[in-house]
Motif scaffolding. Structure first.
Motif, PDB file in Angstrom:
ATOM      1  N   ALA A  23     -86.669 -66.912 -20.942  1.00 51.83           N
ATOM      2  CA  ALA A  23     -87.886 -66.273 -20.446  1.00 51.83           C
ATOM      3  C   ALA A  23     -87.887 -66.061 -18.940  1.00 51.83           C
ATOM      4  O   ALA A  23     -88.672 -65.272 -18.426  1.00 51.83           O
ATOM      5  CB  ALA A  23     -89.110 -67.086 -20.853  1.00 51.83           C
ATOM      6  N   GLY A  24     -87.032 -66.770 -18.217  1.00 53.29           N
ATOM      7  CA  GLY A  24     -86.973 -66.597 -16.770  1.00 53.29           C
ATOM      8  C   GLY A  24     -88.290 -66.893 -16.087  1.00 53.29           C
ATOM      9  O   GLY A  24     -88.766 -66.123 -15.241  1.00 53.29           O
ATOM     10  N   LEU A  25     -88.905 -68.040 -16.417  1.00 57.39           N
ATOM     11  CA  LEU A  25     -90.196 -68.412 -15.843  1.00 57.39           C
ATOM     12  C   LEU A  25     -90.128 -68.433 -14.324  1.00 57.39           C
ATOM     13  O   LEU A  25     -89.217 -69.020 -13.729  1.00 57.39           O
ATOM     14  CB  LEU A  25     -90.602 -69.797 -16.363  1.00 57.39           C
ATOM     15  N   ARG A  26     -91.137 -67.799 -13.724  1.00 57.62           N
ATOM     16  CA  ARG A  26     -91.243 -67.785 -12.265  1.00 57.62           C
ATOM     17  C   ARG A  26     -92.485 -68.550 -11.820  1.00 57.62           C
ATOM     18  O   ARG A  26     -93.469 -68.644 -12.558  1.00 57.62           O
ATOM     19  CB  ARG A  26     -91.288 -66.346 -11.750  1.00 57.62           C
ATOM     20  N   GLU A  27     -92.425 -69.080 -10.616  1.00 61.36           N
ATOM     21  CA  GLU A  27     -93.521 -69.889 -10.086  1.00 61.36           C
ATOM     22  C   GLU A  27     -94.827 -69.097 -10.102  1.00 61.36           C
ATOM     23  O   GLU A  27     -94.864 -67.923  -9.745  1.00 61.36           O
ATOM     24  CB  GLU A  27     -93.194 -70.337  -8.659  1.00 61.36           C
ATOM     25  N   LEU A  30     -87.467 -71.703 -21.421  1.00 61.63           N
ATOM     26  CA  LEU A  30     -88.251 -71.356 -20.243  1.00 61.63           C
ATOM     27  C   LEU A  30     -87.402 -70.766 -19.126  1.00 61.63           C
ATOM     28  O   LEU A  30     -87.870 -69.899 -18.375  1.00 61.63           O
ATOM     29  CB  LEU A  30     -88.984 -72.600 -19.719  1.00 61.63           C
ATOM     30  N   THR A  31     -86.171 -71.228 -18.995  1.00 58.20           N
ATOM     31  CA  THR A  31     -85.339 -70.804 -17.864  1.00 58.20           C
ATOM     32  C   THR A  31     -84.409 -69.660 -18.236  1.00 58.20           C
ATOM     33  O   THR A  31     -84.572 -68.534 -17.762  1.00 58.20           O
ATOM     34  CB  THR A  31     -84.537 -72.002 -17.319  1.00 58.20           C
ATOM     35  N   ALA A  32     -83.444 -69.917 -19.088  1.00 63.82           N
ATOM     36  CA  ALA A  32     -82.416 -68.915 -19.390  1.00 63.82           C
ATOM     37  C   ALA A  32     -82.966 -67.743 -20.193  1.00 63.82           C
ATOM     38  O   ALA A  32     -82.491 -66.608 -20.051  1.00 63.82           O
ATOM     39  CB  ALA A  32     -81.252 -69.563 -20.148  1.00 63.82           C
TER      40      ALA A  32
END
Length: 334
Positions: A142-146, A138-140
């Motif tokens: 896909a770079g999920l944003r709020e 999710l972070t590194a």
């Protein structure tokens, strides 16, 4: 003489593995050498990636050797030690699963703390590699944003249940999932915080997904591949990103499956599809541990396990997991 009951691969499966592809043996363990430990495993993990290691094919992990004991995640207690760093009684995680007693250099084992009110298997699941996989994707990757919408395939499995919760805690606007039964769909929305979910066995996922994603999808966390990847590409918003964790739908195929028929959307929608292996992102372990342990302690993260008793039933547990017979993490209790 100390003995260890271990499971070995004796033939390479063609298509779905069968119990005849494995054997259970009893192995005599030698005396400990300098700086070594012996561990009584409490829980052993069985995971989808292990199917790939049963093939004699080049991949990110070497194939299991025929006639040798397989490996995988496990958690257990040190029962004998010549290592000052890991005295008797230490709780450790390690990669010598598929056996009831593990032994080796102390450097192969990592001490972990017991978590009040939780079984030690939690270190194989939400607080272990499973949870880290969800967090990394999710972070590194896909770079999920709020505020973004996330779709998760295989959402009722070990990684999928972690992804849904972590996505919500990271600020996702909507979290959508697919699972293989009405009971699992209800669990996703009632327990794991999914806003909507579908049973992919009711109708093709490509037909069902647009109904729960009328405003499109920004992030796709894929554990299934195949038709789910195709469906996600259909509904992606511009600049959508996919974290490709697994493709369990094709692990037992004997013929090459047809690829998605809509990959031209990668250009028209400016999409990013990126595969990843969690072992390449060890630098995020401390960050993950701090955040998820805090959420877990605060009761913001829950987990389920499907538990099979007895190391001699590890193959049954693995095959059940591959057929979707688990909810949450599948573990073998030794």
């Amino acid at each position: 003489m100390t003995t260890s009951t271990q499971v070995q691969l004796v033939s390479r499966p063609s298509g779905w593995p069968t119990p005849e592809d494995f054997r259970t043996v009893t192995v005599d363990l030698p005396d400990l050498g300098p700086d070594e430990v012996r561990v009584q495993n409490e829980f052993v993990s069985v995971d989808p990636y292990m199917r790939g290691r049963m093939n004699d094919a080049k991949s990110y992990a070497p194939p299991y050797a025929l006639g040798e004991t397989m490996t995988g995640g496990a958690v257990g207690r040190v029962t004998a030690s010549t290592s000052p760093a890991l005295p008797v009684g230490s709780l450790v995680v390690h990669g010598l699963g598929w056996r009831d007693v593990a032994q080796g250099p102390a450097a192969q084992f990592r001490q972990v703390a017991e978590v009040p009110g939780a079984p030690n298997s939690v270190h194989l699941g939400i607080l272990g590699m499973t949870g880290l996989t969800a967090y990394v994707g999710l972070t590194a990757i896909a770079g999920l944003r709020e505020g973004e919408t996330v779709f998760v395939s295989g959402a009722a499995g070990a990684v999928g249940t972690a992804v849904g919760q972590i996505a919500r805690l990271l600020g996702a606007g909507r979290v959508l999932g697919s699972a293989g039964s009405a009971e699992k769909v209800a669990l996703l929305t009632d327990r794991y915080g999914y806003d909507a979910a579908v049973n992919y066995k009711d109708a093709p996922i490509r037909e069902q997904l647009p109904a729960i994603a009328p405003d499109g999808v920004d992030v796709f966390f894929d554990n299934v591949g195949g038709d789910h990847l195709e469906a996600a590409v259909d509904v992606f918003n511009p600049h959508g990103r996919a974290a490709l964790c697994g493709a369990i739908s094709g692990y037992n195929d004997v013929e090459r499956p047809a690829g998605p028929d809509n990959l031209w959307h990668l250009v028209s929608k400016k999409l990013t599809l990126r595969g990843f292996i969690v072992g390449d992102h060890a630098e995020l372990s401390a960050e993950f541990g701090e955040k998820v342990a805090g959420w877990f302690t605060a009761g913001q993260v829950v987990f389920d396990e499907t538990v099979v008793d007895g190391i001699e039933n590890s193959v049954e547990a693995f095959l059940t997991m591959m057929r979707g017979g688990n909810t949450g993490k599948m573990v073998v209790r030794v």
